[in-house]
Design a protein around this motif. Structure first.
Motif, PDB file in Angstrom:
ATOM      1  N   GLY A   9      15.138  76.872  26.363  1.00 15.71           N
ATOM      2  CA  GLY A   9      14.403  77.295  27.538  1.00 15.71           C
ATOM      3  C   GLY A   9      14.534  76.410  28.761  1.00 15.71           C
ATOM      4  N   LEU A  10      15.031  75.180  28.597  1.00 17.28           N
ATOM      5  CA  LEU A  10      15.132  74.277  29.736  1.00 17.28           C
ATOM      6  C   LEU A  10      16.565  74.088  30.207  1.00 17.28           C
ATOM      7  CD1 LEU A  10      12.470  71.623  28.696  1.00 17.28           C
ATOM      8  CD2 LEU A  10      12.256  73.411  30.405  1.00 17.28           C
ATOM      9  N   ASN A  29      17.224  71.236  24.884  1.00 14.89           N
ATOM     10  CA  ASN A  29      18.467  71.531  25.589  1.00 14.89           C
ATOM     11  C   ASN A  29      18.183  71.472  27.082  1.00 14.89           C
ATOM     12  OD1 ASN A  29      20.815  72.443  26.713  1.00 14.89           O
ATOM     13  ND2 ASN A  29      20.948  74.293  25.480  1.00 14.89           N
ATOM     14  N   LEU A  30      18.559  70.342  27.700  1.00 10.83           N
ATOM     15  CA  LEU A  30      18.378  70.123  29.133  1.00 10.83           C
ATOM     16  C   LEU A  30      19.723  70.094  29.847  1.00 10.83           C
ATOM     17  CD1 LEU A  30      15.650  67.413  28.695  1.00 10.83           C
ATOM     18  CD2 LEU A  30      15.305  69.518  29.989  1.00 10.83           C
ATOM     19  N   GLY A  31      20.729  70.690  29.205  1.00 13.86           N
ATOM     20  CA  GLY A  31      22.049  70.738  29.818  1.00 13.86           C
ATOM     21  C   GLY A  31      21.983  71.428  31.175  1.00 13.86           C
ATOM     22  N   TYR A  32      22.631  70.840  32.162  1.00 13.55           N
ATOM     23  CA  TYR A  32      22.712  71.369  33.531  1.00 13.55           C
ATOM     24  C   TYR A  32      21.357  71.385  34.251  1.00 13.55           C
ATOM     25  CZ  TYR A  32      27.344  72.879  32.079  1.00 13.55           C
ATOM     26  OH  TYR A  32      28.636  72.906  31.605  1.00 13.55           O
ATOM     27  N   ALA A  33      20.332  70.788  33.671  1.00 13.53           N
ATOM     28  CA  ALA A  33      19.007  70.783  34.304  1.00 13.53           C
ATOM     29  C   ALA A  33      18.989  69.838  35.506  1.00 13.53           C
ATOM     30  CB  ALA A  33      17.935  70.360  33.310  1.00 13.53           C
ATOM     31  N   ASN A  34      18.183  70.183  36.497  1.00 15.61           N
ATOM     32  CA  ASN A  34      17.944  69.301  37.634  1.00 15.61           C
ATOM     33  C   ASN A  34      16.700  68.482  37.334  1.00 15.61           C
ATOM     34  OD1 ASN A  34      17.541  67.981  40.025  1.00 15.61           O
ATOM     35  ND2 ASN A  34      16.920  69.788  41.166  1.00 15.61           N
ATOM     36  N   LEU A  35      16.917  67.199  37.030  1.00 16.06           N
ATOM     37  CA  LEU A  35      15.819  66.270  36.767  1.00 16.06           C
ATOM     38  C   LEU A  35      15.769  65.197  37.851  1.00 16.06           C
ATOM     39  CD1 LEU A  35      16.471  65.976  32.950  1.00 16.06           C
ATOM     40  CD2 LEU A  35      14.452  67.015  33.982  1.00 16.06           C
ATOM     41  N   GLY A  36      16.349  65.500  39.003  1.00 12.74           N
ATOM     42  CA  GLY A  36      16.378  64.548  40.099  1.00 12.74           C
ATOM     43  C   GLY A  36      14.970  64.128  40.503  1.00 12.74           C
ATOM     44  N   TYR A  37      14.753  62.826  40.536  1.00 10.38           N
ATOM     45  CA  TYR A  37      13.475  62.226  40.940  1.00 10.38           C
ATOM     46  C   TYR A  37      12.302  62.646  40.053  1.00 10.38           C
ATOM     47  CZ  TYR A  37      16.270  60.442  44.658  1.00 10.38           C
ATOM     48  OH  TYR A  37      17.270  59.791  45.330  1.00 10.38           O
ATOM     49  N   ALA A  38      12.594  63.147  38.845  1.00 15.08           N
ATOM     50  CA  ALA A  38      11.530  63.458  37.879  1.00 15.08           C
ATOM     51  C   ALA A  38      11.022  62.161  37.258  1.00 15.08           C
ATOM     52  CB  ALA A  38      12.051  64.382  36.786  1.00 15.08           C
ATOM     53  N   GLY A  47      17.765  62.824  20.837  1.00 14.39           N
ATOM     54  CA  GLY A  47      18.543  63.983  20.397  1.00 14.39           C
ATOM     55  C   GLY A  47      18.678  65.083  21.432  1.00 14.39           C
ATOM     56  N   ALA A  48      18.165  64.865  22.626  1.00 23.15           N
ATOM     57  CA  ALA A  48      18.219  65.918  23.662  1.00 23.15           C
ATOM     58  C   ALA A  48      19.642  66.083  24.200  1.00 23.15           C
ATOM     59  CB  ALA A  48      17.272  65.572  24.809  1.00 23.15           C
ATOM     60  N   ASN A  49      19.948  67.293  24.610  1.00 23.53           N
ATOM     61  CA  ASN A  49      21.223  67.593  25.268  1.00 23.53           C
ATOM     62  C   ASN A  49      20.998  67.482  26.771  1.00 23.53           C
ATOM     63  OD1 ASN A  49      23.512  68.670  26.430  1.00 23.53           O
ATOM     64  ND2 ASN A  49      23.205  70.726  25.646  1.00 23.53           N
ATOM     65  N   ASP A  67      20.217  58.879  20.495  1.00 26.50           N
ATOM     66  CA  ASP A  67      21.024  60.048  20.123  1.00 26.50           C
ATOM     67  C   ASP A  67      21.050  61.147  21.182  1.00 26.50           C
ATOM     68  OD1 ASP A  67      21.772  58.961  17.637  1.00 26.50           O
ATOM     69  OD2 ASP A  67      19.915  59.660  16.726  1.00 26.50           O
ATOM     70  N   ALA A  68      20.518  60.892  22.379  1.00 26.20           N
ATOM     71  CA  ALA A  68      20.603  61.889  23.455  1.00 26.20           C
ATOM     72  C   ALA A  68      22.051  61.996  23.920  1.00 26.20           C
ATOM     73  CB  ALA A  68      19.705  61.507  24.627  1.00 26.20           C
ATOM     74  N   ASP A  69      22.510  63.216  24.187  1.00 26.01           N
ATOM     75  CA  ASP A  69      23.868  63.446  24.662  1.00 26.01           C
ATOM     76  C   ASP A  69      23.846  63.486  26.181  1.00 26.01           C
ATOM     77  OD1 ASP A  69      26.441  64.196  25.261  1.00 26.01           O
ATOM     78  OD2 ASP A  69      26.537  65.733  23.709  1.00 26.01           O
ATOM     79  N   LEU A  70      24.336  62.416  26.801  1.00 28.33           N
ATOM     80  CA  LEU A  70      24.314  62.278  28.255  1.00 28.33           C
ATOM     81  C   LEU A  70      25.694  62.486  28.873  1.00 28.33           C
ATOM     82  CD1 LEU A  70      22.016  59.212  28.062  1.00 28.33           C
ATOM     83  CD2 LEU A  70      21.456  61.198  29.457  1.00 28.33           C
ATOM     84  N   GLY A  71      26.593  63.120  28.128  1.00 28.46           N
ATOM     85  CA  GLY A  71      27.943  63.339  28.629  1.00 28.46           C
ATOM     86  C   GLY A  71      27.953  64.088  29.951  1.00 28.46           C
ATOM     87  N   TYR A  72      28.617  63.516  30.928  1.00 27.48           N
ATOM     88  CA  TYR A  72      28.800  64.116  32.250  1.00 27.48           C
ATOM     89  C   TYR A  72      27.517  64.254  33.061  1.00 27.48           C
ATOM     90  CZ  TYR A  72      33.183  65.197  29.976  1.00 27.48           C
ATOM     91  OH  TYR A  72      34.357  65.095  29.280  1.00 27.48           O
ATOM     92  N   ALA A  73      26.409  63.700  32.570  1.00 30.73           N
ATOM     93  CA  ALA A  73      25.204  63.654  33.403  1.00 30.73           C
ATOM     94  C   ALA A  73      25.501  62.757  34.593  1.00 30.73           C
ATOM     95  CB  ALA A  73      24.021  63.111  32.606  1.00 30.73           C
ATOM     96  N   PHE A  74      24.804  62.940  35.686  1.00 31.55           N
ATOM     97  CA  PHE A  74      25.048  62.088  36.838  1.00 31.55           C
ATOM     98  C   PHE A  74      23.767  61.478  37.353  1.00 31.55           C
ATOM     99  CE2 PHE A  74      25.220  66.549  37.918  1.00 31.55           C
ATOM    100  CZ  PHE A  74      24.434  66.704  39.039  1.00 31.55           C
ATOM    101  N   ALA A  75      23.910  60.237  37.806  1.00 25.73           N
ATOM    102  CA  ALA A  75      22.787  59.430  38.263  1.00 25.73           C
ATOM    103  C   ALA A  75      23.227  58.675  39.507  1.00 25.73           C
ATOM    104  CB  ALA A  75      22.374  58.458  37.161  1.00 25.73           C
TER     105      ALA A  75
END
Length: 95
Positions: A9-10, A29-38, A47-49, A67-75
């Motif tokens: 759902g996320l 599953n937070l793949g592609y989510a916008n968490l900017g300034y959260a 274990g989160a994606n 175990d969180a998958d942070l592949g290609y996340a950006f910061a």
């Protein structure tokens, strides 16, 4: 852990600036989510994606990223990580 109650759902959710301190997002599953300034201080992200997630300026102090998958996340330089956490070692693109 089992499937998160958040499930898919996320994926792609717009959570920029959200107050998610101490949230239980384990296995979410937070793949592609916008968490900017959260505010994810103390959140369980074990274990989160987080593939391709926007973490610009997010506060992740004291968060559990085991175990969180942070592949290609950006910061960016304003993103705050738990003490001793190396985002580059986990595949995060810091720009």
């Amino acid at each position: 852990g089992g499937a998160s109650r958040w499930g898919a759902g996320l994926r792609g959710a717009g959570l920029g600036g959200a107050g998610l301190r101490d949230a239980d997002l384990g296995d979410a599953n937070l793949g592609y989510a916008n968490l900017g300034y959260a505010d994810l201080g103390g959140a369980n992200l074990r274990g989160a994606n987080l593939w391709y997630a926007n973490l610009w300026g997010a506060y992740l102090g004291y968060a559990d990223l085991g175990d969180a998958d942070l592949g290609y996340a950006f910061a960016n330089e304003f993103t705050r990580w738990p003490d001793g956490f190396d985002p580059a070692d986990r595949g995060v693109a810091v720009r």
